[in-house]
Design a protein around this motif. Sequence first.
Motif, PDB file in Angstrom:
ATOM      1  N   TRP A  37      36.207  26.912  45.916  1.00 32.64           N
ATOM      2  CA  TRP A  37      35.340  27.504  44.898  1.00 32.64           C
ATOM      3  C   TRP A  37      35.557  28.999  44.908  1.00 32.64           C
ATOM      4  CZ3 TRP A  37      30.448  29.995  46.457  1.00 32.64           C
ATOM      5  CH2 TRP A  37      30.306  30.075  47.840  1.00 32.64           C
ATOM      6  N   LYS A  38      35.043  29.674  43.941  1.00 32.64           N
ATOM      7  CA  LYS A  38      35.182  31.129  43.843  1.00 32.64           C
ATOM      8  C   LYS A  38      33.864  31.749  44.309  1.00 32.64           C
ATOM      9  CE  LYS A  38      38.415  31.074  40.004  1.00 32.64           C
ATOM     10  NZ  LYS A  38      39.541  31.731  40.577  1.00 32.64           N
ATOM     11  N   PRO A  39      33.739  31.990  45.621  1.00 34.99           N
ATOM     12  CA  PRO A  39      32.436  32.430  46.135  1.00 34.99           C
ATOM     13  C   PRO A  39      31.986  33.788  45.626  1.00 34.99           C
ATOM     14  CG  PRO A  39      34.111  32.602  47.827  1.00 34.99           C
ATOM     15  CD  PRO A  39      34.740  31.906  46.661  1.00 34.99           C
ATOM     16  N   GLU A  40      32.930  34.676  45.337  1.00 33.52           N
ATOM     17  CA  GLU A  40      32.536  36.032  44.945  1.00 33.52           C
ATOM     18  C   GLU A  40      32.127  36.128  43.477  1.00 33.52           C
ATOM     19  OE1 GLU A  40      36.831  35.653  44.022  1.00 33.52           O
ATOM     20  OE2 GLU A  40      35.651  35.155  45.754  1.00 33.52           O
ATOM     21  N   LYS A  41      32.347  35.058  42.711  1.00 33.43           N
ATOM     22  CA  LYS A  41      31.936  35.079  41.307  1.00 33.43           C
ATOM     23  C   LYS A  41      31.545  33.670  40.876  1.00 33.43           C
ATOM     24  CE  LYS A  41      36.818  35.138  39.907  1.00 33.43           C
ATOM     25  NZ  LYS A  41      37.807  35.857  39.137  1.00 33.43           N
ATOM     26  N   PHE A  42      30.676  33.589  39.874  1.00 35.82           N
ATOM     27  CA  PHE A  42      30.307  32.272  39.369  1.00 35.82           C
ATOM     28  C   PHE A  42      30.471  32.231  37.855  1.00 35.82           C
ATOM     29  CE2 PHE A  42      26.282  34.566  39.706  1.00 35.82           C
ATOM     30  CZ  PHE A  42      25.647  34.286  38.508  1.00 35.82           C
ATOM     31  N   THR A 111      30.758  36.180  36.512  1.00 38.51           N
ATOM     32  CA  THR A 111      30.021  37.368  36.922  1.00 38.51           C
ATOM     33  C   THR A 111      30.008  37.382  38.447  1.00 38.51           C
ATOM     34  OG1 THR A 111      28.036  38.684  36.579  1.00 38.51           O
ATOM     35  CG2 THR A 111      27.709  36.332  36.937  1.00 38.51           C
ATOM     36  N   LYS A 112      29.821  38.535  39.027  1.00 38.78           N
ATOM     37  CA  LYS A 112      29.835  38.665  40.481  1.00 38.78           C
ATOM     38  C   LYS A 112      28.596  37.997  41.078  1.00 38.78           C
ATOM     39  CE  LYS A 112      32.437  42.909  40.321  1.00 38.78           C
ATOM     40  NZ  LYS A 112      32.386  44.352  40.295  1.00 38.78           N
ATOM     41  N   THR A 113      28.797  37.269  42.175  1.00 35.99           N
ATOM     42  CA  THR A 113      27.698  36.636  42.881  1.00 35.99           C
ATOM     43  C   THR A 113      27.013  37.695  43.743  1.00 35.99           C
ATOM     44  OG1 THR A 113      29.010  34.609  42.993  1.00 35.99           O
ATOM     45  CG2 THR A 113      27.069  34.731  44.409  1.00 35.99           C
ATOM     46  N   PRO A 114      25.736  37.959  43.467  1.00 38.12           N
ATOM     47  CA  PRO A 114      25.049  38.998  44.254  1.00 38.12           C
ATOM     48  C   PRO A 114      25.092  38.701  45.753  1.00 38.12           C
ATOM     49  CG  PRO A 114      23.684  38.236  42.428  1.00 38.12           C
ATOM     50  CD  PRO A 114      24.872  37.322  42.508  1.00 38.12           C
ATOM     51  N   VAL A 115      25.182  39.694  46.546  1.00 38.17           N
ATOM     52  CA  VAL A 115      25.211  39.686  48.007  1.00 38.17           C
ATOM     53  C   VAL A 115      26.532  39.114  48.531  1.00 38.17           C
ATOM     54  CG1 VAL A 115      24.059  38.973  50.153  1.00 38.17           C
ATOM     55  CG2 VAL A 115      22.693  39.552  48.145  1.00 38.17           C
ATOM     56  N   LEU A 120      31.829  39.901  50.972  1.00 35.18           N
ATOM     57  CA  LEU A 120      33.266  39.618  51.004  1.00 35.18           C
ATOM     58  C   LEU A 120      34.069  40.901  50.824  1.00 35.18           C
ATOM     59  CD1 LEU A 120      33.508  36.300  48.952  1.00 35.18           C
ATOM     60  CD2 LEU A 120      33.488  36.597  51.431  1.00 35.18           C
ATOM     61  N   PHE A 121      33.487  41.836  50.082  1.00 34.70           N
ATOM     62  CA  PHE A 121      34.139  43.130  49.850  1.00 34.70           C
ATOM     63  C   PHE A 121      34.352  43.872  51.165  1.00 34.70           C
ATOM     64  CE2 PHE A 121      34.129  47.575  48.196  1.00 34.70           C
ATOM     65  CZ  PHE A 121      35.207  47.443  47.343  1.00 34.70           C
ATOM     66  N   LEU A 122      33.478  43.650  52.150  1.00 32.95           N
ATOM     67  CA  LEU A 122      33.610  44.321  53.446  1.00 32.95           C
ATOM     68  C   LEU A 122      34.877  43.914  54.193  1.00 32.95           C
ATOM     69  CD1 LEU A 122      29.956  44.159  54.806  1.00 32.95           C
ATOM     70  CD2 LEU A 122      31.138  46.143  53.848  1.00 32.95           C
ATOM     71  N   HIS A 123      35.434  42.736  53.877  1.00 34.61           N
ATOM     72  CA  HIS A 123      36.649  42.268  54.541  1.00 34.61           C
ATOM     73  C   HIS A 123      37.904  42.956  53.998  1.00 34.61           C
ATOM     74  CE1 HIS A 123      35.111  38.991  57.045  1.00 34.61           C
ATOM     75  NE2 HIS A 123      34.208  38.816  56.088  1.00 34.61           N
ATOM     76  N   LYS A 124      37.770  43.644  52.903  1.00 40.98           N
ATOM     77  CA  LYS A 124      38.922  44.310  52.289  1.00 40.98           C
ATOM     78  C   LYS A 124      38.997  45.746  52.760  1.00 40.98           C
ATOM     79  CE  LYS A 124      38.285  41.405  48.269  1.00 40.98           C
ATOM     80  NZ  LYS A 124      37.929  41.356  46.870  1.00 40.98           N
ATOM     81  N   ASN A 125      40.181  46.323  52.699  1.00 43.05           N
ATOM     82  CA  ASN A 125      40.351  47.734  53.073  1.00 43.05           C
ATOM     83  C   ASN A 125      39.822  48.600  51.944  1.00 43.05           C
ATOM     84  OD1 ASN A 125      41.571  46.998  55.452  1.00 43.05           O
ATOM     85  ND2 ASN A 125      43.609  47.035  54.595  1.00 43.05           N
ATOM     86  N   ILE A 126      38.519  48.850  51.953  1.00 40.21           N
ATOM     87  CA  ILE A 126      37.887  49.538  50.834  1.00 40.21           C
ATOM     88  C   ILE A 126      38.027  51.050  50.899  1.00 40.21           C
ATOM     89  CG2 ILE A 126      36.292  47.691  50.244  1.00 40.21           C
ATOM     90  CD1 ILE A 126      34.164  49.034  51.902  1.00 40.21           C
TER      91      ILE A 126
END
Length: 183
Positions: A37-42, A111-115, A120-126
């Motif tokens: 599934w696409k957890p970061e967006k629905f 749309t982005k899934t809140p929280v 998940l964004f924290l796992h990326k080199n932001i």
Amino acid sequence: MKSCSIKNTHIYLGYFYIGLIIVYSISGIIMNHRNHWKPEKFKILTEEIQIQQNKKRNLSFQEINTIMNRIQLFEKVNHYCIRNGNLKILCDHSDVIIDLKSGKGEIIFYTKTPVIYQSLFLHKNISSWWIYYSDIFGISIIILAFSGIFIANKNENNFTKRGWKFILLGIIIPLLVFLFQDN
């Protein structure tokens, strides 16, 4: 290093990183299942589309942009591929899937899934500072693991009696996965 000092290091690192440990653990579990599934967006909307048939095996980026203009989807294309005769175009807020033989397809709007998106964004080199912070966190987790072994424990579950067996098992399982993985 005294036992009390090791124990205090373990306790205060644990206190300091408890929030990040929980967020990383939950988002790590979610990331393990991101192919299902696409957890970061629905999905919020699906729209049927029809384009001209195209039986090409490869499409240029220019042709992809032409398709996007024809279906009036003016989003930046992040990635596209053709598999089993289907063109898949991935954008930030939508996916386009088209059967190239029939020209039938759909646009799936997200749309982005809140929280979840943010965790998940924290796992990326932001950013560079977050990379260093994450490195320090990784080192701290190693310190937590080793200090947990050496904290004085006088019952039957301490390191010298039973603890080493659990440590050995905890090392063997990932090694087996590593040795027998398919690549």
